[in-house]
Design a protein around this motif. Structure first.
Motif, mmCIF file in Angstrom:
data_model
loop_
_atom_site.group_PDB
_atom_site.id
_atom_site.type_symbol
_atom_site.label_atom_id
_atom_site.label_comp_id
_atom_site.label_asym_id
_atom_site.label_seq_id
_atom_site.Cartn_x
_atom_site.Cartn_y
_atom_site.Cartn_z
ATOM 1 N N LEU A 1 19.439 10.364 -4.964
ATOM 2 C CA LEU A 1 20.675 9.551 -4.904
ATOM 3 C C LEU A 1 20.454 7.839 -4.699
ATOM 4 C CD1 LEU A 1 23.747 9.716 -5.128
ATOM 5 C CD2 LEU A 1 23.948 9.982 -2.548
ATOM 6 N N MET A 2 19.588 7.572 -3.587
ATOM 7 C CA MET A 2 19.401 6.418 -3.408
ATOM 8 C C MET A 2 18.748 5.661 -4.460
ATOM 9 S SD MET A 2 19.334 6.250 0.748
ATOM 10 C CE MET A 2 20.231 4.649 0.618
ATOM 11 N N VAL A 3 17.690 6.208 -4.856
ATOM 12 C CA VAL A 3 16.807 5.448 -6.064
ATOM 13 C C VAL A 3 17.649 5.249 -7.256
ATOM 14 C CG1 VAL A 3 14.975 6.090 -7.785
ATOM 15 C CG2 VAL A 3 14.516 6.573 -5.458
ATOM 16 N N ASN A 4 18.602 6.082 -7.736
ATOM 17 C CA ASN A 4 19.485 5.863 -8.611
ATOM 18 C C ASN A 4 20.460 4.908 -8.500
ATOM 19 O OD1 ASN A 4 18.328 7.976 -10.136
ATOM 20 N ND2 ASN A 4 19.609 9.490 -9.797
ATOM 21 N N ASP A 5 20.981 4.985 -7.239
ATOM 22 C CA ASP A 5 22.210 3.890 -7.087
ATOM 23 C C ASP A 5 21.774 2.681 -6.848
ATOM 24 O OD1 ASP A 5 23.930 5.843 -6.906
ATOM 25 O OD2 ASP A 5 24.160 6.170 -4.730
ATOM 26 N N PHE A 6 20.321 2.236 -6.008
ATOM 27 C CA PHE A 6 19.914 1.157 -6.050
ATOM 28 C C PHE A 6 19.056 0.718 -7.103
ATOM 29 C CE2 PHE A 6 20.806 2.011 -1.590
ATOM 30 C CZ PHE A 6 21.466 1.091 -1.379
ATOM 31 N N LYS A 7 18.739 1.397 -8.393
ATOM 32 C CA LYS A 7 18.174 1.186 -9.466
ATOM 33 C C LYS A 7 16.605 0.896 -9.160
ATOM 34 C CE LYS A 7 21.937 -0.007 -12.530
ATOM 35 N NZ LYS A 7 23.019 0.438 -11.542
ATOM 36 N N LEU A 8 16.034 1.632 -8.408
ATOM 37 C CA LEU A 8 14.574 1.477 -7.767
ATOM 38 C C LEU A 8 13.813 2.260 -8.484
ATOM 39 C CD1 LEU A 8 15.106 2.239 -3.933
ATOM 40 C CD2 LEU A 8 15.336 -0.074 -4.990
ATOM 41 N N GLN A 9 12.439 1.754 -8.647
ATOM 42 C CA GLN A 9 11.471 2.426 -9.391
ATOM 43 C C GLN A 9 11.129 3.609 -8.919
ATOM 44 O OE1 GLN A 9 7.986 -0.630 -10.125
ATOM 45 N NE2 GLN A 9 9.215 -1.678 -8.490
ATOM 46 N N SER B 1 0.858 -1.178 0.028
ATOM 47 C CA SER B 1 -0.128 -0.091 0.031
ATOM 48 C C SER B 1 0.937 1.185 0.076
ATOM 49 C CB SER B 1 -1.054 0.116 1.292
ATOM 50 O OG SER B 1 0.004 0.088 2.410
ATOM 51 N N ARG B 2 2.042 1.082 0.602
ATOM 52 C CA ARG B 2 3.001 2.246 0.474
ATOM 53 C C ARG B 2 3.562 2.859 -0.813
ATOM 54 N NH1 ARG B 2 6.957 0.203 5.342
ATOM 55 N NH2 ARG B 2 5.319 0.081 7.076
ATOM 56 N N LEU B 3 3.324 1.722 -1.771
ATOM 57 C CA LEU B 3 3.620 2.192 -3.076
ATOM 58 C C LEU B 3 2.594 2.874 -3.931
ATOM 59 C CD1 LEU B 3 6.004 -1.018 -3.738
ATOM 60 C CD2 LEU B 3 6.793 1.284 -2.910
ATOM 61 N N GLY B 4 1.490 3.158 -3.291
ATOM 62 C CA GLY B 4 0.285 3.605 -4.017
ATOM 63 C C GLY B 4 -0.379 2.736 -4.907
ATOM 64 N N LYS B 5 -0.386 1.321 -4.712
ATOM 65 C CA LYS B 5 -1.105 0.424 -5.131
ATOM 66 C C LYS B 5 -2.621 0.301 -4.816
ATOM 67 C CE LYS B 5 2.540 -1.776 -6.844
ATOM 68 N NZ LYS B 5 2.794 -2.192 -8.324
ATOM 69 N N GLN B 6 -3.379 0.533 -5.874
ATOM 70 C CA GLN B 6 -4.736 0.605 -5.607
ATOM 71 C C GLN B 6 -5.561 -0.974 -5.295
ATOM 72 O OE1 GLN B 6 -6.194 3.484 -5.222
ATOM 73 N NE2 GLN B 6 -4.338 4.591 -5.618
ATOM 74 N N PRO C 1 14.108 -13.198 -8.770
ATOM 75 C CA PRO C 1 12.895 -12.706 -8.238
ATOM 76 C C PRO C 1 12.453 -11.634 -9.023
ATOM 77 C CG PRO C 1 14.454 -13.214 -6.813
ATOM 78 C CD PRO C 1 15.255 -13.215 -7.947
ATOM 79 N N HIS C 2 10.992 -11.248 -8.900
ATOM 80 C CA HIS C 2 10.519 -10.164 -9.466
ATOM 81 C C HIS C 2 11.011 -8.943 -9.088
ATOM 82 C CE1 HIS C 2 7.387 -7.439 -11.230
ATOM 83 N NE2 HIS C 2 6.769 -8.271 -11.545
ATOM 84 N N ALA C 3 11.193 -8.050 -9.969
ATOM 85 C CA ALA C 3 11.972 -6.510 -9.877
ATOM 86 C C ALA C 3 11.354 -6.062 -8.714
ATOM 87 C CB ALA C 3 12.340 -5.924 -11.030
ATOM 88 N N GLU C 4 10.115 -6.020 -8.644
ATOM 89 C CA GLU C 4 9.311 -5.253 -7.846
ATOM 90 C C GLU C 4 9.521 -5.816 -6.446
ATOM 91 O OE1 GLU C 4 4.554 -4.439 -7.047
ATOM 92 O OE2 GLU C 4 5.535 -3.715 -8.844
ATOM 93 N N LEU C 5 9.679 -7.316 -6.221
ATOM 94 C CA LEU C 5 9.838 -7.784 -5.027
ATOM 95 C C LEU C 5 11.208 -7.217 -4.434
ATOM 96 C CD1 LEU C 5 8.614 -11.255 -5.338
ATOM 97 C CD2 LEU C 5 7.311 -9.205 -4.224
ATOM 98 N N ASP C 6 12.199 -6.987 -5.452
ATOM 99 C CA ASP C 6 13.488 -6.655 -4.931
ATOM 100 C C ASP C 6 13.624 -5.369 -4.537
ATOM 101 O OD1 ASP C 6 14.636 -9.264 -5.459
ATOM 102 O OD2 ASP C 6 15.386 -8.596 -7.435
ATOM 103 N N ASP C 7 12.899 -4.416 -4.963
ATOM 104 C CA ASP C 7 12.777 -3.076 -4.788
ATOM 105 C C ASP C 7 12.088 -3.002 -3.365
ATOM 106 O OD1 ASP C 7 13.885 -2.321 -7.165
ATOM 107 O OD2 ASP C 7 11.935 -1.415 -8.020
ATOM 108 N N MET C 8 11.154 -3.639 -3.119
ATOM 109 C CA MET C 8 10.516 -3.560 -1.998
ATOM 110 C C MET C 8 11.512 -4.002 -0.691
ATOM 111 S SD MET C 8 6.885 -5.534 -2.325
ATOM 112 C CE MET C 8 5.477 -4.811 -3.312
#
Length: 224
Positions: free
Chosen positions: A103-111, A28-33, A56-63
């Motif tokens: 910076l962290m989103v770029n470094d960790f390649k997050l969504q 829910s924190r990711l804005g999922k409806q 593993p799915h990229a979204e799970l890794d980001d989480m």
């Protein structure tokens, strides 16, 4: 759709359940409806990915990355640390939080949606250096420094007025003790403390003792 029964050990089931609950809590924190997948659906997805030899799915890794950052920031104070904003470049705390999140989103390649979430996290837990010092009771703030200095001055005045009742030695001992405490707290320099206590001693010892008059007989004062 085919139905496959999978038998898991208690340890494997517990591990998967923990991973699933972490994923669901972040969903829910990711804005999922929509609602997160059920545990069974999620396990099926994991099994299909493992069978295909895919990561593993990229979204799970980001989480998982986000949860690790969140856990670090929220547990700093429990380990005696603080998340301080120094503002060396004159940036506001909001600007610094946004820059760090970017910076962290770029470094960790997050969504991209994690940028705002990380910024909010940093802003919520960010504190100034003085605030952290107050919370940890490390050193003294300017307010505490001023209050202790004023308390010492007030004690000196009251002790001087009560010297006749206390006695010279007791009055001096009180002031020397107070000065020693302030020196130990780094509120007062040793040299300054010595000057203040020496001045107090001179003042006390130069005062005429009660019960004596200023008449001189044969070169000495005589008690009434």
């Amino acid at each position: 759709m085919s139905v496959i029964d999978v038998v898991l050990s208690e340890e494997s089931h517990k591990k998967l359940r923990g991973e699933y609950e972490s994923m669901a809590a972040t969903w829910s924190r990711l804005g999922k409806q929509s609602l997160p997948p059920t545990f069974e659906q999620w396990v099926g997805l994991r099994a299909a990915e493992d069978e295909n030899g895919s990561m593993p799915h990229a979204e799970l890794d980001d989480m998982r990355v986000f949860q690790a950052i969140e856990r670090l920031v929220t547990s700093l104070h429990q380990q005696g640390f603080g998340f301080a904003h120094i503002a060396r470049n004159g940036d506001t705390s909001q600007q610094s939080a946004a820059n760090l999140a970017h910076l962290m989103v770029n470094d960790f390649k997050l969504q991209p949606q994690y940028r705002k979430r990380l910024q909010d996290l940093f802003e919520h837990y960010m504190k100034g250096p003085k605030e952290i010092a107050d919370m940890a009771q490390v050193g003294l703030t300017n307010r505490a420094y001023g209050a202790l200095s004023e308390a010492y001055r007030s004690l000196s005045d009251r002790t001087a007025k009560s010297a006749d009742r206390l006695g010279t030695d007791r009055a001096i001992g009180r002031i020397e003790g107070a000065a020693a405490i302030l020196v130990s707290l780094d509120v007062m320099n040793r040299d300054i403390a010595k000057k203040k206590t020496d001045a107090f001693k001179r003042e006390m010892r130069s005062k005429p003792r009660p019960g004596w008059v200023g008449k001189v007989f044969g070169g000495a004062e005589e008690k009434e």
